[in-house]
Design an enzyme around this catalytic site. Structure first.
Site, short mmCIF file in Angstrom:
data_model
loop_
_atom_site.label_atom_id
_atom_site.label_comp_id
_atom_site.label_asym_id
_atom_site.label_seq_id
_atom_site.Cartn_x
_atom_site.Cartn_y
_atom_site.Cartn_z
N GLN A 104 0.85 -1.18 0.00
CA GLN A 104 0.00 0.00 0.00
C GLN A 104 0.90 1.24 0.00
OE1 GLN A 104 -2.32 1.59 3.54
NE2 GLN A 104 -3.98 0.59 2.39
N HIS A 172 -3.33 4.65 -1.62
CA HIS A 172 -4.09 4.90 -0.39
C HIS A 172 -4.71 6.30 -0.43
CE1 HIS A 172 -5.48 4.80 3.60
NE2 HIS A 172 -4.40 4.43 4.26
N ALA A 174 -7.50 7.23 1.72
CA ALA A 174 -8.47 7.08 2.81
C ALA A 174 -7.85 7.55 4.12
CB ALA A 174 -8.92 5.62 2.92
N HIS A 175 -8.67 7.53 5.18
CA HIS A 175 -8.23 7.65 6.57
C HIS A 175 -7.57 8.98 6.93
CE1 HIS A 175 -7.85 2.98 6.30
NE2 HIS A 175 -9.10 3.40 6.22
N TYR A 177 -5.33 10.71 5.31
CA TYR A 177 -3.98 10.94 4.81
C TYR A 177 -4.02 11.89 3.60
CZ TYR A 177 -2.86 7.22 8.06
OH TYR A 177 -2.72 6.48 9.21
#
Length: 677
Positions: A104, A172, A174-175, A177
């Site tokens: 990832q 990535h 998401a979340h 970042y």
């Protein structure tokens, strides 16, 4: 070597065993080991990944690999050419057992930390120069040329992954970042081509995927980790916003799968649900909305607190998503998939959801392992730990709590004849009390799992039996493991009140320890004061248990916050439990200490002297304070000259994690012809 096991006749799990094409690779089943940080060294990580591949996971994703120097996180840098050598070792370990391995790639953005070591940079970057909700620092607002550099570094990192033998890359977004923060209208306030409309907010993600495609080609798997709901309300990413930006990404790029997730650093309780949370499988509900955009040909995945293979199978069978991630359950039992395939679901070691060995440990700056599986992260060191010995011995384990249960299991796995003695009429020790707290039945499941394991290993269990020197000699034990636990004290001493040795007037009140209160709530009367020194789930759970019966409960602690060791930086219980306490009418009093007691009147004082008040008509005071090891048997056996070791709380009262670890490590001196780990 691939996994040769064939699925059993378990109709409810059958949907998990069909293969799934993901770009240029094919997964052997529908269960994945999703990305998560471990902070393991590269060699240690090789063993960790290899164990999950050997256990049957279809696809394994590495922890997030940072792609740019402004996102240094003290782990492995995806942009450095030498990282390819780590990839080769990891992919060899995973491919040997037939799994797919995908790294990832991400940039931490605002959630990165300023330099913590001399090797790290101090830069924190963001779309709009806002503050991190977790760390409080403000990020530098990226200029367009800096954005272009980060895009190029994503492509460079993807090429290194391909050259290192990885099966694809996951971008990535998401979340909370960097890429996600560009997508979010909450954190992206730009007015240039990277802000405003869905097309502009999605631009950096589009550019990253396009740059990666140019570098690795169309025949290499490229996937997207996509945050579908920021879970902060209308100013953040909502499912409607996520669909709009995904349409832009889908129209301008080609991805081989979309892996659904949600939340961010504002709402981590949705990402890492605690044991008592009702959240499980919730991200999969957005699967149909993703399919509306990408169509049926692009696989949709979800990682969402799924706790059992049965639940995973139901989600896949529903058609909402094609593949389900199970992270903590496969940390707890790396053989979860293989056990399910071979009809041994009842042998799967349960994840208890306590978040102690994984998330809390990482939050404290450590490397993750597992409360119930101390082998996690130690796969290489413990490779021969449970190889059967050439000469079997007899092992006596005293105590049927978590340390004793694990000690008995571990000794039996090594081929020893094991007798476990427990003075109570049932196994579990303090786990029995923990399992009675609201939402904590998983502790009971752990007792049942270990008990079942002892039965399969033919361990002799003697309940209601007192251990003595004569009994040890009768058994003919080559090794004795004392795991007799600990008990809570009610003497009123608190390490947080070094000015005194007890609470004045404590002898005038009904004072209980938490285990007694859990076992017999009626002993607490109608009004109860809980005094907590530790900030763990115990006091919160006890308050909820007592309030559920309509009791008036006040929870006091000298710390600045109740449950300070249960927040999102620790075990993540607080966001779930605290609202329930408030709703139940529990009075929560931080920075509060018991000054003195006069019968049913308790004088409370502010920790720093700002105020005092009296709580009247208190029926019982429960002290969650000091514990003492029950180690007297150890001294008796030593005096008798018997071979004995002391483990778990009997050595020193601590968490379940240490008890289980020491149980696994015990009785290794018995027998011969194996590694001692």
């Amino acid at each position: 070597m691939t996994n040769a096991a064939t699925p059993t006749d378990t109709p409810e799990l059958a949907t998990l065993w069909s293969p799934l094409r993901i770009g240029s690779v094919e997964s052997r089943n529908r269960l994945m080991f999703s990305a998560h940080a471990t902070w393991h060294e590269p060699d240690r990580y090789t063993g960790y990944l290899g164990a999950r591949a050997r256990g049957g996971a279809g696809v394994i994703f590495t922890g997030a690999m940072v792609v740019h120097p402004s996102s240094h996180n003290q782990w492995i840098n995806a942009w450095e050419p030498e990282t390819a050598s780590f990839y080769r070792a990891w992919s060899d370990a995973v491919h040997e057992h037939g799994s797919i391995l995908i790294p990832q790639l991400h940039h931490m953005g605002l959630q990165g930390m300023p330099a913590q070591t001399f090797a790290m940079m101090s830069k924190v970057v963001s779309p709009s120069g806002l503050s991190s909700p977790m760390w409080g620092h403000t990020g530098h607002e990226l200029r367009t040329e800096e954005i272009a550099e980060i895009v190029e570094y994503f492509a460079r990192s993807a090429e290194i992954a391909r050259d290192g033998g990885m099966d694809g890359v996951e971008i990535h977004a998401a979340h909370g970042y960097l890429l996600f923060s560009f997508l979010s209208p909450l954190t992206n306030r730009r007015t240039d081509e990277y802000g405003g409309s869905p097309e502009n907010r999605a631009r950096i993600v589009v550019e990253v995927i396009q740059a990666v495609r140019r570098r690795v080609g169309d025949d290499y798997t490229v996937g997207l980790k996509y945050g579908f709901d920021e879970m902060v309300g209308r100013f953040g990413i909502t499912p409607k916003d996520a669909q709009e930006t995904l349409r832009v990404i889908n129209a301008e790029t080609s991805v081989d799968y979309v892996s659904l997730s949600g939340s961010g650093y504002h709402s981590l309780e949705h990402l890492i649900p605690a044991a008592e949370s009702d959240l499980s499988g919730h991200m999969a509900e957005y699967g149909p909305l993703v399919r509306e955009v990408v169509g049926e040909a692009v696989p949709v995945m979800a990682t969402c607190g799924v706790r059992t293979v049965e639940q995973a199978a139901r989600i896949v069978a529903s058609g909402k998503v094609d593949m389900v991630g199970m992270v903590r359950p496969q940390i707890a039992d790396p053989d979860l998939v293989e056990k399910a395939r071979s009809g041994r679901v009842d042998e799967i070691r349960p994840c208890v959801g306590a978040n102690q060995g994984c998330w809390r440990r990482m939050g404290r700056g450590g490397q993750i392992t597992c409360t119930v599986n101390p082998e996690a992260g130690r796969e290489l060191e413990w490779k021969n730990m449970f190889t059967p010995v050439r000469t079997s011995g007899r092992v006596l384990v005293i105590g049927g709590g978590p340390a004793g249960l694990k000690a008995a299991e571990s000794a039996a796995r090594r081929g020893h004849q094991v007798v476990l003695v427990e003075r109570e009429r049932e196994l579990g020790g303090q786990l029995r009390a923990a399992g009675r707290l609201p939402g904590r039945t998983a502790w009971q499941q752990l007792i049942e799992h270990l008990s079942g394991s002892l039965q399969r290993l033919r361990v002799e269990v003697r309940l209601g039996t007192e251990a003595t020197v004569d009994l040890a000699r009768e058994v003919g034990a080559d090794a004795i493991v004392v795991a007799t636990g600990s008990h809570y004290l009610t003497d009123g001493f608190s390490i947080l009140r070094p000015d005194r040795m007890t609470i004045p007037g404590i002898h005038t009140a009904q004072v209980l320890d938490p285990e007694t209160a859990i076992a017999d709530p009626e002993a607490c009367g109608r009004k109860t004061l809980i005094v907590d020194d530790h900030g763990t789930h115990l006091a919160l759970g006890l308050a909820e248990l007592l309030a559920a019966d309509g009791r008036e409960v006040e929870l006091v602690t000298a710390h600045p916050q109740i449950g300070h060791d249960t927040t999102v930086r620790s075990t993540v219980d607080f966001p779930t439990v605290y609202p329930r306490l408030v709703k139940a009418g529990v009075r929560c009093s931080p920075e509060t200490t018991v000054e003195r007691i006069d019968g049913r009147a308790v004088e409370l004082a502010h920790t720093y002297g700002a105020w005092t008040r009296v709580s009247k008509d208190v029926d019982a005071i429960v002290l969650c304070q000091s514990r003492r090891a029950d180690d007297s048997l150890h001294a008796e056996f030593l005096e008798a000259g018997l071979p004995v070791e002391l483990i778990g709380d009997a050595y020193a009262p601590r968490d379940v994690d240490e008890a289980v670890y020491e149980g696994a490590m015990s009785a290794r001196v018995v027998g011969s012809g194996r590694s001692k780990g």
